[in-house]
Scaffold this active site. Structure first.
Site, PDB file in Angstrom:
ATOM      1  N   GLN A   1       0.818  -1.207   0.000  1.00  0.00           N
ATOM      2  CA  GLN A   1       0.000   0.000   0.000  1.00  0.00           C
ATOM      3  C   GLN A   1       0.858   1.266   0.000  1.00  0.00           C
ATOM      4  OE1 GLN A   1      -3.007  -1.245   3.301  1.00  0.00           O
ATOM      5  NE2 GLN A   1      -4.087   0.159   1.950  1.00  0.00           N
ATOM      6  N   HIS A   2       0.193   2.367  -0.322  1.00  0.00           N
ATOM      7  CA  HIS A   2       0.677   3.729  -0.091  1.00  0.00           C
ATOM      8  C   HIS A   2       1.745   4.240  -1.051  1.00  0.00           C
ATOM      9  CE1 HIS A   2      -1.462   3.061   3.585  1.00  0.00           C
ATOM     10  NE2 HIS A   2      -0.510   2.367   4.164  1.00  0.00           N
TER      11      HIS A   2
ATOM     12  N   ASP B   1      -2.169  -4.945   0.328  1.00  0.00           N
ATOM     13  CA  ASP B   1      -1.650  -6.218   0.822  1.00  0.00           C
ATOM     14  C   ASP B   1      -2.433  -6.766   2.011  1.00  0.00           C
ATOM     15  OD1 ASP B   1      -0.695  -4.167   2.437  1.00  0.00           O
ATOM     16  OD2 ASP B   1       1.417  -4.648   2.127  1.00  0.00           O
TER      17      ASP B   1
END
Length: 434
Positions: free
Chosen positions: A71-72, A233
């Site tokens: 992520q991110h 994830d």
């Protein structure tokens, strides 16, 4: 047999599983490594994805696929579909000041209400603000912002830079899912839409953002296969594990995560609990730590032992390690938000300072950070009935035996598996019947 593919493009590697859509049984799988670092050229992920698919025997016989991933991470694209600069990953903390600036401008309560998050250095919104402030020329070139799994889905569907991909740089074909969108800091889980004012406040101008697909929505690739929206994830792992309301997943890998499946949205103005969505229509309130299995690695190096011996030493010590306490902030920390913190060892006496107690303190210290996450979830009314312990750290006998004492919940340890990739495969199977 109908086959589907699930992918986990993680920080460290790309894992591919080809499964039977009806049973979920793994038919074949592949893997390829990613480069180290917190700032990475996304082209390395694309190369690894192609290598992992080849290692799994290709996808000519696959009917649907989906990609889960870290992520991110900030993947910034220009108008020609080219990557503007190396992607900043979730574990890159250079945007800590940007997070503080955004919180000061909007207020923690307001940001939590609008997005479910209070910015920390991990989130995409802070990386965009860092880009605006530190590299304004690069920021000005940004025409679209994607997350790692969004960008890989786009590429594998045949889109990409002008002159280098069969379907060209059609930025409007970028897609994502609820779980990964909810980790950006500019998506509202209550409305299901982007908060464009926050995006502009971060980047300095508006940009194309991936269309958010619902749980059973799909698009197609160049060969007509159905493609799911994918997952962040943790949401992918929850789906792969079959976690439901009442379950809390405690994942001990490069980072530590504690996330629960919830029917209700959570809002935490302190920022301790990130109010993520999941990829099924529910929510996935999450607490993350930067320091998890690497704590055991570090203390193992100090003691000069492997993981098996570290586990034996820890189990030879009494609970509490005779007062020896390890605060394991070796790499700063995300929760609590202490990006510049360091680790400390306290309670050292001639009696307590033994190899066994140090090993026990490492296990208990790592688990205590995760237990604090459980308490934060309980404080928001999230029901917790069972902990599912996963990740590399869960393979330690000491971690498995000490976890129920520290976490205060019944603990189950599923068989090791590529649960993020399996969750993506399960999503791919679901879009076939949608």
């Amino acid at each position: 047999m109908t086959l589907v593919m699930g992918v986990d493009s993680s920080t460290q590697s790309c894992k591919v599983v080809i499964t039977d859509a009806a049973t979920g049984a793994v038919v074949r799988q592949g893997r390829a490594s990613h480069p180290d670092g917190t700032s990475v050229d996304p082209e390395a992920w694309w190369t690894a994805l192609q290598a992992a698919i080849a290692d799994a025997g290709g996808i000519d016989d696959v009917d649907a696929w989906a990609i889960g991933g870290q992520q991110h991470g900030m993947v910034a694209l220009d108008a020609d579909g080219r990557v503007v600069r190396d992607a900043l990953l979730w574990n890159d903390t250079r945007s800590a000041r940007a997070a503080a600036d955004l919180t000061a401008e909007f207020g923690a309560d307001e940001l939590a209400r609008r997005t479910g998050l209070v910015p920390v250095a991990s989130f995409t919104i802070t990386k965009l603000r860092w880009l605006r402030d530190a590299e304004p020329d690069n920021a000005a070139r940004v025409a679209a912002v994607a997350l790692p799994h969004d960008w890989l889905t786009w590429r594998l569907r045949g889109f990409g830079p002008a002159g280098e991909s069969p379907r060209g740089p059609v930025l409007d074909e970028l897609v994502t899912d609820r779980s990964d969108a909810s980790g950006t800091g500019y998506w509202n889980p209550a409305t299901g839409g982007y908060d464009r004012d926050l995006l502009v406040a971060a980047l300095g101008h508006d940009a194309v953002l991936p269309r958010v697909l619902g749980p059973e929505e799909w698009v197609t690739d160049a060969d007509g296969r159905r493609v799911g929206g994918g997952a962040g994830d943790n949401a992918g792992a929850a789906l792969g594990l079959g976690a439901g309301p009442g379950d809390v997943v405690v994942s001990i890998g490069t980072s530590g995560t504690v996330f629960a499946v919830s029917e209700e949205r959570t809002i935490d103005p302190t920022g301790t609990v990130a109010g993520f969505a999941d990829c099924t229509g529910r929510f996935l309130p999450l607490v993350a730590t930067l320091n998890a299995a690497r704590v055991l690695d570090a203390i193992g190096r100090v003691l000069g032992v492997d993981h098996a011996e570290l586990s034996r030493l820890a189990l030879a010590a009494a609970p509490g390690a005779a007062g020896l306490t390890l605060v394991p902030y070796f790499e700063g920390e995300r929760t609590p938000n202490l990006p510049d913190a360091t680790a400390s060892l306290t309670g050292m006496t001639l009696a307590s300072t033994t190899r066994e107690n140090l090993a026990r303190a490492a296990v208990e210290g790592m688990l205590s950070g995760l237990a604090a996450g459980l308490e934060a979830l309980r404080g928001l009314g999230v029901p917790l009935e069972r902990a599912l312990l996963v990740g590399g750290g869960a393979q330690s006998e000491a971690v498995r035996r000490i976890a129920p004492l520290v976490l205060g919940l019944p603990v189950e340890v599923p068989e090791p598996g590529e649960y993020v990739a399996l969750g993506a495969a399960r999503q791919a199977a679901s879009v076939l019947s949608a």
